[in-house]
Design a protein around this motif. Structure first.
Motif, PDB file in Angstrom:
ATOM      1  N   SER A   1     -34.801  -6.214  38.566  1.00  0.00           N
ATOM      2  CA  SER A   1     -33.304  -5.645  37.815  1.00  0.00           C
ATOM      3  C   SER A   1     -32.301  -6.150  36.820  1.00  0.00           C
ATOM      4  N   ARG A   2     -32.086  -6.776  36.275  1.00  0.00           N
ATOM      5  CA  ARG A   2     -31.459  -6.992  35.864  1.00  0.00           C
ATOM      6  C   ARG A   2     -32.047  -6.868  34.189  1.00  0.00           C
ATOM      7  N   LEU A   3     -33.125  -6.257  34.335  1.00  0.00           N
ATOM      8  CA  LEU A   3     -33.981  -5.816  32.955  1.00  0.00           C
ATOM      9  C   LEU A   3     -33.635  -4.157  33.488  1.00  0.00           C
ATOM     10  N   GLY A   4     -33.096  -3.612  34.530  1.00  0.00           N
ATOM     11  CA  GLY A   4     -32.941  -1.894  34.394  1.00  0.00           C
ATOM     12  C   GLY A   4     -34.209  -1.683  34.396  1.00  0.00           C
TER      13      GLY A   4
ATOM     14  N   VAL B   1     -43.904 -15.624  37.382  1.00  0.00           N
ATOM     15  CA  VAL B   1     -44.813 -14.279  36.771  1.00  0.00           C
ATOM     16  C   VAL B   1     -43.954 -14.172  35.543  1.00  0.00           C
ATOM     17  N   ASP B   2     -42.181 -13.872  35.429  1.00  0.00           N
ATOM     18  CA  ASP B   2     -42.108 -13.820  33.995  1.00  0.00           C
ATOM     19  C   ASP B   2     -41.663 -14.147  32.621  1.00  0.00           C
TER      20      ASP B   2
ATOM     21  N   VAL C   1     -38.576 -13.005  30.284  1.00  0.00           N
ATOM     22  CA  VAL C   1     -38.413 -12.414  30.380  1.00  0.00           C
ATOM     23  C   VAL C   1     -37.100 -12.288  31.672  1.00  0.00           C
ATOM     24  N   LYS C   2     -35.691 -12.315  31.421  1.00  0.00           N
ATOM     25  CA  LYS C   2     -35.166 -11.897  31.970  1.00  0.00           C
ATOM     26  C   LYS C   2     -34.431 -11.101  31.894  1.00  0.00           C
ATOM     27  N   ASN C   3     -33.736 -10.760  30.936  1.00  0.00           N
ATOM     28  CA  ASN C   3     -32.481  -9.902  30.058  1.00  0.00           C
ATOM     29  C   ASN C   3     -33.131  -9.060  29.883  1.00  0.00           C
ATOM     30  N   ALA C   4     -32.451  -7.346  30.123  1.00  0.00           N
ATOM     31  CA  ALA C   4     -32.122  -6.243  29.011  1.00  0.00           C
ATOM     32  C   ALA C   4     -31.005  -6.953  27.859  1.00  0.00           C
ATOM     33  N   ALA C   5     -31.807  -5.966  26.865  1.00  0.00           N
ATOM     34  CA  ALA C   5     -30.631  -6.159  25.718  1.00  0.00           C
ATOM     35  C   ALA C   5     -29.636  -5.489  26.235  1.00  0.00           C
TER      36      ALA C   5
ATOM     37  N   PRO D   1     -36.401  -8.944  26.554  1.00  0.00           N
ATOM     38  CA  PRO D   1     -38.172  -8.449  26.285  1.00  0.00           C
ATOM     39  C   PRO D   1     -39.015  -8.219  25.115  1.00  0.00           C
ATOM     40  N   GLN D   2     -37.424  -8.084  23.946  1.00  0.00           N
ATOM     41  CA  GLN D   2     -37.470  -7.672  22.699  1.00  0.00           C
ATOM     42  C   GLN D   2     -37.672  -9.584  21.972  1.00  0.00           C
TER      43      GLN D   2
END
Length: 463
Positions: A108-111, A240-241, A393-397, A404-405
């Motif tokens: 969800s936090r990654l969209g 898993v992240d 990987v937890k957050n969206a830009a 992810p970047q």
């Protein structure tokens, strides 16, 4: 049926759960009744009435010391590390090792409204997190000529989609007996008055019971029995992240075995005193984790004479467990305590309207796997360079970290370093990615790469 349920609920002042009963159809009534009959109301009442914590974190942190630790210097010492690798290799070669992957979260936090393990993170390959972890397990299996079983813990929101995704991709090459999916349990949430919340008129709100729910879920699913049948004695555990987790690392496993540890925790060396990771400590000879939110800033900033942080081992949620230890913990129902967390939970009010609260309105109850530490014999921590083993990987830009970047760049940087150490020239800014089925480390890579190569375009090394 309604009267029987009322009789069950009255002693706990929870009869409001039946307030819409007469408006439900038969199927909805059956579902709600089943939920009610499977809730331990005495436990919920006890948890609600207990205080959040009466521990003095400042006193504990002041008394805390660093646990027995294997540092990067130990891993760099060839004599010490070679002995550990020898032990780890032996356990792996005899098929005594398995892997538990915690994958109950959604993106969800990654969209990304799917199980996070389905999120594609390969910088060139576009592989999902699930595929990246399974490729590493398969590579380790091939390295030692054994089958390393993978146990994937899902949650009720992710279970079916995870199973479907893995089945559609033929488990990314794992046999059905080498991939076991099990689902963690749930716990209801209560409001500030101790009343259970309704998700809708026919459903009691419940959420996953925390990664500590793994213990009960392993036993209930039969996975503990499966481990015993397969002769699995040592279990890597990770989330898993983090695509950099060092599943099946012979050196890490060897130090775990050398120390006769029942629970080994891989850690990073904190350099920022306020970094948001729990700290693994020893207090009166007992190992435990102090969450970053509980660690007083004064204690977090304490330094050694050389200026390094006194409480430096930051937890990255990557462990090795002895299977016998997990079985012993399962047999003790109180092995893991419940923690209380104040959260925002949407609910249906007495008029049947859905309320979206603006502030925390509920108390959730969760178990944490790190609470096994005080029960483990000879626990140790093993340091890892974050560049080698930790970038989740937890957050969206445009978040400042853990996007992810950031994670894709960490994978590229690691594999660029491997290629450089193997004698390959990589043009600056050129993305590279190495599938572990092609090479697990610099040593394997060196044997496969011809001399005098320069990489000038994005390159994915795959089996």
């Amino acid at each position: 049926m309604k009267q029987q349920l009322e009789n069950l609920l009255k002693p706990y002042q929870q009869t409001h759960l039946l307030q819409f009963w007469d408006k439900l159809d038969a199927k909805q009534q059956e579902t709600l009744a089943d939920q009610i009959q499977n809730i331990d109301f005495a436990l919920i009442q006890k948890l609600y009435q207990s205080s959040s914590s009466d521990e003095s974190w400042a006193e504990m942190a002041s008394a805390a010391t660093v646990p027995p630790a294997i540092t990067l210097d130990d891993f760099a010492d060839s004599a010490s590390c070679n002995r550990a690798i020898e032990l780890g290799n032996e356990a792996l070669a005899h098929g005594r090792v398995g892997m538990i992957l915690v994958a109950g979260g959604q993106g969800s936090r990654l969209g990304f409204d799917h199980p996070k393990g389905m999120f594609r993170i390969g910088p060139i390959s576009d592989r999902s997190l699930f595929e990246m972890h399974i490729d590493l397990i398969r590579a380790r299996s091939h390295q030692f000529g054994v089958r390393i079983p993978l146990y994937v813990m899902t949650s009720p929101p992710t279970d079916e989609e995870t199973k479907q995704f893995l089945a559609e991709h033929s488990n990314f090459g794992l046999d059905d007996d080498d991939l076991k999916i099990f689902c963690q349990g749930t716990m209801p949430a209560v409001d500030q008055d101790g009343k259970l919340l309704m998700e809708d008129k026919a459903t009691i709100f419940a959420s996953p019971d925390g990664h500590g729910g793994m213990l009960a879920a392993l036993a209930k699913s039969g996975c503990l029995g499966h481990m015993q049948e397969r002769g699995i004695q040592h279990l890597f555990y990770g989330q898993v992240d983090n695509p950099l987790i060092q599943i099946g690392s012979p050196a890490l496993l060897g130090y775990h075995l050398q120390s006769h540890s029942e629970m080994t925790s891989q850690v990073i060396r904190k350099t920022d005193p306020l970094q948001k990771v729990g700290v693994v400590v020893m207090i009166d000879g007992v190992a435990r984790i102090i969450e970053y939110s509980d660690l007083p800033e004064e204690n977090a900033r304490e330094t050694n004479p050389d200026g390094t942080l006194r409480l430096w081992p930051g937890s990255i949620a990557f462990h090795i467990f002895e299977a016998d230890f997990l079985r012993r913990a399962v047999a003790n129902a109180d092995s893991l305590p419940f923690h209380r967390a104040h959260k925002k939970v949407a609910f249906v009010d007495s008029t049947g309207q859905t309320i979206e609260p603006a502030t925390a309105n509920a108390i959730k109850f969760e178990k944490f796997i790190f609470d096994l530490l005080p029960l483990a014999r000879n626990p140790i921590v093993c340091e890892v360079d974050p560049a080698d083993g930790f970038c989740a990987v937890k957050n969206a830009a445009p978040a400042p970290t853990e996007t992810p970047q950031h994670v894709k760049q960490a994978i590229i940087d690691l594999h660029t370093r491997w290629l450089t150490e193997a004698g390959v020239k990589v043009k600056p800014g050129t993305p590279v990615e190495i599938n572990p089925l092609f090479a697990l480390d610099v040593e394997q890579l060196s044997r496969k790469m011809p001399p005098n190569i320069t990489i000038e375009r994005p390159t994915y090394f795959e089996a």
